[in-house]
Scaffold this active site. Structure first.
Site, PDB file in Angstrom:
ATOM      1  N   ASP A   1       0.836  -1.211   0.000  1.00 15.04           N
ATOM      2  CA  ASP A   1       0.000   0.000   0.000  1.00 15.04           C
ATOM      3  C   ASP A   1       0.869   1.259   0.000  1.00 15.04           C
ATOM      4  O   ASP A   1       1.999   1.251   0.496  1.00 15.04           O
ATOM      5  CB  ASP A   1      -0.914  -0.031   1.231  1.00 15.04           C
ATOM      6  CG  ASP A   1      -2.090   0.915   1.090  1.00 15.04           C
ATOM      7  OD1 ASP A   1      -2.345   1.406  -0.033  1.00 15.04           O
ATOM      8  OD2 ASP A   1      -2.764   1.183   2.108  1.00 15.04           O
TER       9      ASP A   1
ATOM     10  N   HIS B   1       2.853   3.430  -8.909  1.00 18.79           N
ATOM     11  CA  HIS B   1       2.760   1.978  -9.121  1.00 18.79           C
ATOM     12  C   HIS B   1       4.027   1.455  -9.815  1.00 18.79           C
ATOM     13  O   HIS B   1       4.505   0.368  -9.515  1.00 18.79           O
ATOM     14  CB  HIS B   1       1.524   1.644  -9.951  1.00 18.79           C
ATOM     15  CG  HIS B   1       0.227   1.969  -9.254  1.00 18.79           C
ATOM     16  ND1 HIS B   1      -0.015   1.642  -7.930  1.00 18.79           N
ATOM     17  CD2 HIS B   1      -0.892   2.615  -9.675  1.00 18.79           C
ATOM     18  CE1 HIS B   1      -1.220   2.055  -7.585  1.00 18.79           C
ATOM     19  NE2 HIS B   1      -1.772   2.660  -8.616  1.00 18.79           N
TER      20      HIS B   1
ATOM     21  N   GLU C   1     -11.702  -5.373  -5.633  1.00 12.89           N
ATOM     22  CA  GLU C   1     -12.350  -4.064  -5.421  1.00 12.89           C
ATOM     23  C   GLU C   1     -11.629  -2.948  -6.198  1.00 12.89           C
ATOM     24  O   GLU C   1     -12.175  -1.860  -6.354  1.00 12.89           O
ATOM     25  CB  GLU C   1     -12.362  -3.706  -3.926  1.00 12.89           C
ATOM     26  CG  GLU C   1     -13.302  -4.568  -3.076  1.00 12.89           C
ATOM     27  CD  GLU C   1     -12.789  -5.979  -2.838  1.00 12.89           C
ATOM     28  OE1 GLU C   1     -11.551  -6.177  -2.770  1.00 12.89           O
ATOM     29  OE2 GLU C   1     -13.633  -6.905  -2.747  1.00 12.89           O
ATOM     30  N   ASN C   2     -10.395  -3.210  -6.666  1.00 14.80           N
ATOM     31  CA  ASN C   2      -9.636  -2.155  -7.359  1.00 14.80           C
ATOM     32  C   ASN C   2     -10.230  -1.753  -8.715  1.00 14.80           C
ATOM     33  O   ASN C   2      -9.872  -0.711  -9.263  1.00 14.80           O
ATOM     34  CB  ASN C   2      -8.168  -2.553  -7.553  1.00 14.80           C
ATOM     35  CG  ASN C   2      -7.347  -2.478  -6.278  1.00 14.80           C
ATOM     36  OD1 ASN C   2      -6.353  -3.184  -6.122  1.00 14.80           O
ATOM     37  ND2 ASN C   2      -7.739  -1.619  -5.341  1.00 14.80           N
ATOM     38  N   TRP C   3     -11.195  -2.539  -9.229  1.00 13.50           N
ATOM     39  CA  TRP C   3     -11.873  -2.150 -10.482  1.00 13.50           C
ATOM     40  C   TRP C   3     -12.608  -0.832 -10.297  1.00 13.50           C
ATOM     41  O   TRP C   3     -12.963  -0.174 -11.272  1.00 13.50           O
ATOM     42  CB  TRP C   3     -12.867  -3.219 -10.922  1.00 13.50           C
ATOM     43  CG  TRP C   3     -12.239  -4.556 -11.243  1.00 13.50           C
ATOM     44  CD1 TRP C   3     -12.279  -5.678 -10.459  1.00 13.50           C
ATOM     45  CD2 TRP C   3     -11.495  -4.915 -12.416  1.00 13.50           C
ATOM     46  NE1 TRP C   3     -11.601  -6.714 -11.079  1.00 13.50           N
ATOM     47  CE2 TRP C   3     -11.114  -6.269 -12.283  1.00 13.50           C
ATOM     48  CE3 TRP C   3     -11.104  -4.223 -13.568  1.00 13.50           C
ATOM     49  CZ2 TRP C   3     -10.370  -6.946 -13.243  1.00 13.50           C
ATOM     50  CZ3 TRP C   3     -10.369  -4.898 -14.528  1.00 13.50           C
ATOM     51  CH2 TRP C   3     -10.010  -6.244 -14.368  1.00 13.50           C
TER      52      TRP C   3
ATOM     53  N   SER D   1      -8.132  -5.662   4.383  1.00 10.38           N
ATOM     54  CA  SER D   1      -8.616  -5.349   3.023  1.00 10.38           C
ATOM     55  C   SER D   1      -8.944  -6.591   2.189  1.00 10.38           C
ATOM     56  O   SER D   1      -8.601  -6.661   1.007  1.00 10.38           O
ATOM     57  CB  SER D   1      -7.597  -4.470   2.291  1.00 10.38           C
ATOM     58  OG  SER D   1      -7.456  -3.241   2.963  1.00 10.38           O
TER      59      SER D   1
END
Ligand code: FPP
Length: 266
Positions: free
Chosen positions: A49, A66, A96-98, A221
Protein backbone atom coordinates in the site's frame (compact mmCIF):
# COMPACT_ATOMS: atom_id res chain seq x y z
CA UNK A 1 9.94 -16.94 18.92
CA UNK A 2 7.05 -18.56 17.01
CA UNK A 3 6.36 -22.04 18.30
CA UNK A 4 4.54 -23.64 15.38
CA UNK A 5 5.02 -22.46 11.81
CA UNK A 6 1.48 -23.26 10.82
CA UNK A 7 -1.07 -24.80 13.15
CA UNK A 8 -3.89 -25.05 10.64
CA UNK A 9 -2.33 -26.50 7.56
CA UNK A 10 0.86 -28.52 7.30
CA UNK A 11 3.96 -26.87 5.92
CA UNK A 12 5.10 -28.87 2.89
CA UNK A 13 8.31 -30.71 3.49
CA UNK A 14 10.32 -28.75 0.94
CA UNK A 15 14.09 -29.24 0.99
CA UNK A 16 16.21 -26.21 1.84
CA UNK A 17 17.72 -24.89 -1.39
CA UNK A 18 21.46 -25.43 -1.63
CA UNK A 19 22.25 -21.72 -1.92
CA UNK A 20 20.81 -21.09 1.53
CA UNK A 21 23.68 -22.93 3.12
CA UNK A 22 25.96 -20.14 1.98
CA UNK A 23 26.29 -16.81 3.66
CA UNK A 24 25.21 -13.69 1.77
CA UNK A 25 25.30 -10.02 2.82
CA UNK A 26 21.55 -10.06 3.51
CA UNK A 27 21.72 -13.23 5.58
CA UNK A 28 24.68 -11.77 7.49
CA UNK A 29 22.65 -8.62 8.14
CA UNK A 30 19.73 -10.74 9.32
CA UNK A 31 21.99 -12.52 11.80
CA UNK A 32 23.29 -9.19 13.05
CA UNK A 33 19.68 -8.11 13.71
CA UNK A 34 19.23 -11.22 15.84
CA UNK A 35 17.06 -12.99 13.25
CA UNK A 36 17.09 -16.77 13.42
CA UNK A 37 17.50 -18.15 9.92
CA UNK A 38 16.09 -21.48 11.01
CA UNK A 39 12.70 -20.12 12.14
CA UNK A 40 11.86 -17.73 9.37
CA UNK A 41 8.20 -17.32 8.44
CA UNK A 42 7.56 -19.93 5.73
CA UNK A 43 4.98 -17.81 4.00
CA UNK A 44 5.00 -14.00 3.91
CA UNK A 45 2.06 -12.08 2.44
CA UNK A 46 2.30 -8.40 1.58
CA UNK A 47 -0.31 -5.68 1.15
CA UNK A 48 1.71 -3.25 -0.97
CA UNK A 49 0.00 0.00 0.00
CA UNK A 50 0.95 3.65 -0.41
CA UNK A 51 2.00 3.91 -4.07
CA UNK A 52 -0.46 6.78 -4.57
CA UNK A 53 0.65 8.63 -1.42
CA UNK A 54 4.31 8.21 -2.37
CA UNK A 55 3.61 9.67 -5.84
CA UNK A 56 1.59 12.55 -4.41
CA UNK A 57 4.39 13.43 -2.02
CA UNK A 58 6.74 13.65 -5.01
CA UNK A 59 4.25 15.61 -7.15
CA UNK A 60 3.90 12.67 -9.56
CA UNK A 61 0.91 10.85 -11.06
CA UNK A 62 -0.44 7.70 -9.36
CA UNK A 63 0.78 5.40 -12.14
CA UNK A 64 4.34 6.51 -11.52
CA UNK A 65 3.82 5.43 -7.92
CA UNK A 66 2.76 1.98 -9.12
CA UNK A 67 5.78 1.84 -11.44
CA UNK A 68 8.06 2.57 -8.51
CA UNK A 69 6.16 -0.09 -6.55
CA UNK A 70 7.02 -2.59 -9.27
CA UNK A 71 10.75 -1.85 -8.80
CA UNK A 72 10.34 -2.33 -5.05
CA UNK A 73 8.65 -5.66 -5.61
CA UNK A 74 11.55 -6.98 -7.69
CA UNK A 75 13.99 -6.15 -4.88
CA UNK A 76 11.78 -7.60 -2.14
CA UNK A 77 11.21 -10.84 -4.07
CA UNK A 78 14.95 -11.34 -4.56
CA UNK A 79 15.61 -10.46 -0.92
CA UNK A 80 12.95 -12.88 0.35
CA UNK A 81 14.39 -15.60 -1.86
CA UNK A 82 17.94 -14.90 -0.70
CA UNK A 83 16.85 -14.92 2.92
CA UNK A 84 15.23 -18.33 2.59
CA UNK A 85 11.52 -17.51 2.75
CA UNK A 86 9.65 -20.27 0.92
CA UNK A 87 6.45 -18.44 -0.13
CA UNK A 88 5.83 -14.77 -0.92
CA UNK A 89 2.32 -13.65 -1.88
CA UNK A 90 1.60 -10.06 -2.89
CA UNK A 91 -1.65 -8.18 -3.42
CA UNK A 92 -1.17 -6.68 -6.88
CA UNK A 93 -4.81 -5.94 -7.74
CA UNK A 94 -7.85 -6.57 -5.58
CA UNK A 95 -11.33 -7.48 -6.77
CA UNK A 96 -12.35 -4.06 -5.42
CA UNK A 97 -9.64 -2.15 -7.36
CA UNK A 98 -11.87 -2.15 -10.48
CA UNK A 99 -13.63 0.78 -8.77
CA UNK A 100 -10.59 3.02 -9.44
CA UNK A 101 -10.53 5.42 -12.39
CA UNK A 102 -10.44 3.53 -15.72
CA UNK A 103 -7.05 5.01 -16.61
CA UNK A 104 -5.46 3.74 -13.39
CA UNK A 105 -7.03 0.28 -13.81
CA UNK A 106 -5.78 0.01 -17.40
CA UNK A 107 -2.33 1.26 -16.36
CA UNK A 108 -2.09 -1.27 -13.55
CA UNK A 109 -3.20 -4.16 -15.80
CA UNK A 110 -0.59 -3.18 -18.39
CA UNK A 111 2.10 -2.77 -15.72
CA UNK A 112 1.44 -6.21 -14.24
CA UNK A 113 1.44 -7.77 -17.72
CA UNK A 114 4.71 -6.05 -18.63
CA UNK A 115 6.25 -7.14 -15.34
CA UNK A 116 5.10 -10.74 -15.82
CA UNK A 117 6.76 -10.83 -19.26
CA UNK A 118 9.90 -8.80 -18.52
CA UNK A 119 10.76 -10.44 -15.20
CA UNK A 120 10.23 -14.04 -16.27
CA UNK A 121 13.86 -14.62 -17.25
CA UNK A 122 15.13 -13.18 -13.95
CA UNK A 123 12.64 -15.21 -11.94
CA UNK A 124 13.46 -18.43 -13.77
CA UNK A 125 17.19 -17.81 -13.31
CA UNK A 126 16.58 -17.39 -9.59
CA UNK A 127 14.61 -20.65 -9.40
CA UNK A 128 11.38 -18.78 -8.52
CA UNK A 129 8.10 -20.66 -9.00
CA UNK A 130 5.28 -18.34 -10.08
CA UNK A 131 1.66 -18.86 -9.10
CA UNK A 132 -1.45 -16.65 -9.13
CA UNK A 133 -4.50 -16.17 -6.94
CA UNK A 134 -7.69 -14.54 -8.14
CA UNK A 135 -10.40 -14.78 -10.78
CA UNK A 136 -8.20 -15.07 -13.87
CA UNK A 137 -11.19 -15.42 -16.23
CA UNK A 138 -12.04 -11.76 -15.57
CA UNK A 139 -8.63 -10.18 -16.30
CA UNK A 140 -7.56 -8.95 -19.78
CA UNK A 141 -6.47 -11.77 -22.05
CA UNK A 142 -2.91 -10.46 -22.55
CA UNK A 143 -2.32 -10.41 -18.81
CA UNK A 144 -3.88 -13.84 -18.31
CA UNK A 145 -1.67 -15.31 -21.03
CA UNK A 146 1.49 -13.71 -19.60
CA UNK A 147 0.68 -15.11 -16.15
CA UNK A 148 -0.13 -18.56 -17.51
CA UNK A 149 3.15 -18.59 -19.43
CA UNK A 150 5.03 -17.61 -16.24
CA UNK A 151 3.34 -20.36 -14.23
CA UNK A 152 4.04 -23.01 -16.89
CA UNK A 153 7.68 -21.97 -17.42
CA UNK A 154 8.54 -21.97 -13.72
CA UNK A 155 6.38 -24.84 -12.48
CA UNK A 156 9.31 -27.17 -11.73
CA UNK A 157 11.44 -24.56 -9.97
CA UNK A 158 12.29 -25.41 -6.38
CA UNK A 159 13.08 -21.98 -4.93
CA UNK A 160 10.65 -19.46 -3.47
CA UNK A 161 7.01 -19.68 -4.61
CA UNK A 162 5.91 -16.22 -5.65
CA UNK A 163 2.17 -15.70 -5.87
CA UNK A 164 0.65 -12.68 -7.54
CA UNK A 165 -2.85 -11.95 -6.28
CA UNK A 166 -4.60 -10.33 -9.24
CA UNK A 167 -8.34 -9.63 -9.30
CA UNK A 168 -8.23 -11.29 -5.90
CA UNK A 169 -10.78 -11.02 -3.11
CA UNK A 170 -10.76 -13.15 0.03
CA UNK A 171 -14.56 -13.41 0.16
CA UNK A 172 -14.69 -14.21 -3.57
CA UNK A 173 -12.13 -16.99 -2.98
CA UNK A 174 -14.32 -18.50 -0.25
CA UNK A 175 -17.39 -18.25 -2.53
CA UNK A 176 -15.43 -19.98 -5.31
CA UNK A 177 -14.30 -22.71 -2.87
CA UNK A 178 -17.89 -23.32 -1.72
CA UNK A 179 -19.12 -23.46 -5.33
CA UNK A 180 -16.41 -25.98 -6.17
CA UNK A 181 -17.27 -28.11 -3.12
CA UNK A 182 -20.99 -28.11 -4.00
CA UNK A 183 -20.20 -28.90 -7.65
CA UNK A 184 -18.04 -31.85 -6.62
CA UNK A 185 -20.98 -33.31 -4.68
CA UNK A 186 -19.28 -33.52 -1.27
CA UNK A 187 -21.89 -34.56 1.35
CA UNK A 188 -22.68 -31.82 3.92
CA UNK A 189 -21.24 -33.82 6.83
CA UNK A 190 -17.90 -34.02 5.05
CA UNK A 191 -17.53 -30.24 4.79
CA UNK A 192 -14.76 -29.28 7.17
CA UNK A 193 -12.16 -26.54 7.54
CA UNK A 194 -9.73 -28.85 5.75
CA UNK A 195 -12.09 -29.44 2.82
CA UNK A 196 -12.65 -25.70 2.40
CA UNK A 197 -8.86 -25.12 2.51
CA UNK A 198 -8.48 -27.84 -0.11
CA UNK A 199 -10.72 -25.90 -2.53
CA UNK A 200 -8.95 -22.53 -2.26
CA UNK A 201 -7.03 -21.15 -5.25
CA UNK A 202 -3.67 -22.60 -4.13
CA UNK A 203 -4.52 -25.49 -1.82
CA UNK A 204 -0.95 -26.80 -1.63
CA UNK A 205 0.37 -23.57 -0.13
CA UNK A 206 0.73 -23.25 3.64
CA UNK A 207 -1.17 -20.42 5.33
CA UNK A 208 0.79 -17.19 5.65
CA UNK A 209 2.70 -16.81 8.91
CA UNK A 210 3.44 -13.12 8.48
CA UNK A 211 1.37 -10.45 6.75
CA UNK A 212 3.14 -7.16 6.12
CA UNK A 213 1.14 -4.05 5.31
CA UNK A 214 2.91 -0.87 4.23
CA UNK A 215 1.70 2.75 4.54
CA UNK A 216 0.19 2.46 7.98
CA UNK A 217 -3.42 1.27 7.58
CA UNK A 218 -4.43 -1.32 10.19
CA UNK A 219 -6.69 -3.56 8.13
CA UNK A 220 -6.74 -6.75 6.06
CA UNK A 221 -8.62 -5.35 3.02
CA UNK A 222 -10.09 -8.73 2.08
CA UNK A 223 -6.63 -10.31 1.54
CA UNK A 224 -6.27 -14.04 2.29
CA UNK A 225 -8.94 -13.74 4.98
CA UNK A 226 -9.44 -17.49 5.35
CA UNK A 227 -5.72 -18.30 5.36
CA UNK A 228 -4.64 -15.50 7.68
CA UNK A 229 -6.76 -16.57 10.66
CA UNK A 230 -3.61 -17.06 12.75
CA UNK A 231 -1.18 -14.95 10.79
CA UNK A 232 0.92 -12.27 12.48
CA UNK A 233 0.23 -8.80 11.12
CA UNK A 234 3.09 -6.28 10.94
CA UNK A 235 2.21 -2.77 9.77
CA UNK A 236 4.87 -0.26 8.83
CA UNK A 237 4.39 3.44 8.05
CA UNK A 238 6.86 3.18 5.17
CA UNK A 239 5.06 3.41 1.80
CA UNK A 240 5.53 0.52 -0.62
CA UNK A 241 7.84 2.35 -3.06
CA UNK A 242 10.15 3.17 -0.13
CA UNK A 243 10.10 -0.35 1.32
CA UNK A 244 13.39 -2.24 0.96
CA UNK A 245 15.13 -5.47 1.97
CA UNK A 246 16.00 -3.90 5.33
CA UNK A 247 12.31 -3.25 6.06
CA UNK A 248 11.64 -6.90 5.25
CA UNK A 249 14.28 -7.90 7.79
CA UNK A 250 12.74 -5.56 10.39
CA UNK A 251 9.31 -7.15 9.85
CA UNK A 252 10.78 -10.65 10.21
CA UNK A 253 12.52 -9.56 13.43
CA UNK A 254 9.18 -8.26 14.83
CA UNK A 255 7.53 -11.54 13.79
CA UNK A 256 10.17 -13.59 15.57
CA UNK A 257 9.63 -11.64 18.80
CA UNK A 258 5.91 -12.54 18.82
CA UNK A 259 4.56 -15.58 20.66
CA UNK A 260 2.16 -17.54 18.50
CA UNK A 261 -0.42 -19.43 20.55
CA UNK A 262 -3.01 -20.55 17.96
CA UNK A 263 -5.71 -20.22 20.63
CA UNK A 264 -3.84 -22.31 23.20
CA UNK A 265 -1.75 -21.19 26.18
CA UNK A 266 2.02 -20.92 25.88
C1 FPP B 1 -1.94 0.17 -3.35
O1 FPP B 1 -1.46 1.49 -3.33
C2 FPP B 1 -1.33 -0.57 -4.45
C3 FPP B 1 -2.01 -1.16 -5.45
C4 FPP B 1 -3.48 -1.16 -5.58
C5 FPP B 1 -1.33 -1.84 -6.54
C6 FPP B 1 -0.09 -2.60 -6.21
C7 FPP B 1 0.71 -2.63 -7.42
C8 FPP B 1 2.04 -2.52 -7.49
C9 FPP B 1 2.98 -2.56 -6.36
C10 FPP B 1 2.63 -2.28 -8.81
C11 FPP B 1 3.10 -3.33 -9.64
C12 FPP B 1 2.78 -4.72 -9.34
C13 FPP B 1 3.28 -5.69 -10.07
C14 FPP B 1 2.93 -7.07 -9.80
C15 FPP B 1 4.19 -5.42 -11.19
P1 FPP B 1 -2.50 2.66 -3.47
O2 FPP B 1 -2.56 3.04 -4.91
O3 FPP B 1 -3.81 2.28 -2.88
O4 FPP B 1 -1.81 3.78 -2.63
P2 FPP B 1 -2.53 4.93 -1.81
O5 FPP B 1 -3.39 4.28 -0.74
O6 FPP B 1 -1.41 5.71 -1.23
O7 FPP B 1 -3.35 5.72 -2.80
Amino acid sequence: MPTTPNAQRPTPNTPTPQHLNTSTPLREEALQLGISLTSLPHHVAVIMDGNGRWAKKKGLGRLLGHREGYKTLRGVLLAASELGIRYLTVYAFSAENWRRPAEEVAGLMKLIETAARDELRLMHKNNVRVQVAGRMDEVPEGLRRALEHGIETTKDNTGITFTLAVNYGGRAEIVDAVKSIVASGVPVEQITEESISAHLYNPAQPDPDLMIRTAGEMRWSNFLIWQSAYCELVVTDVTWPEFGPNDLLQAVAVYQRRTRKFGATV
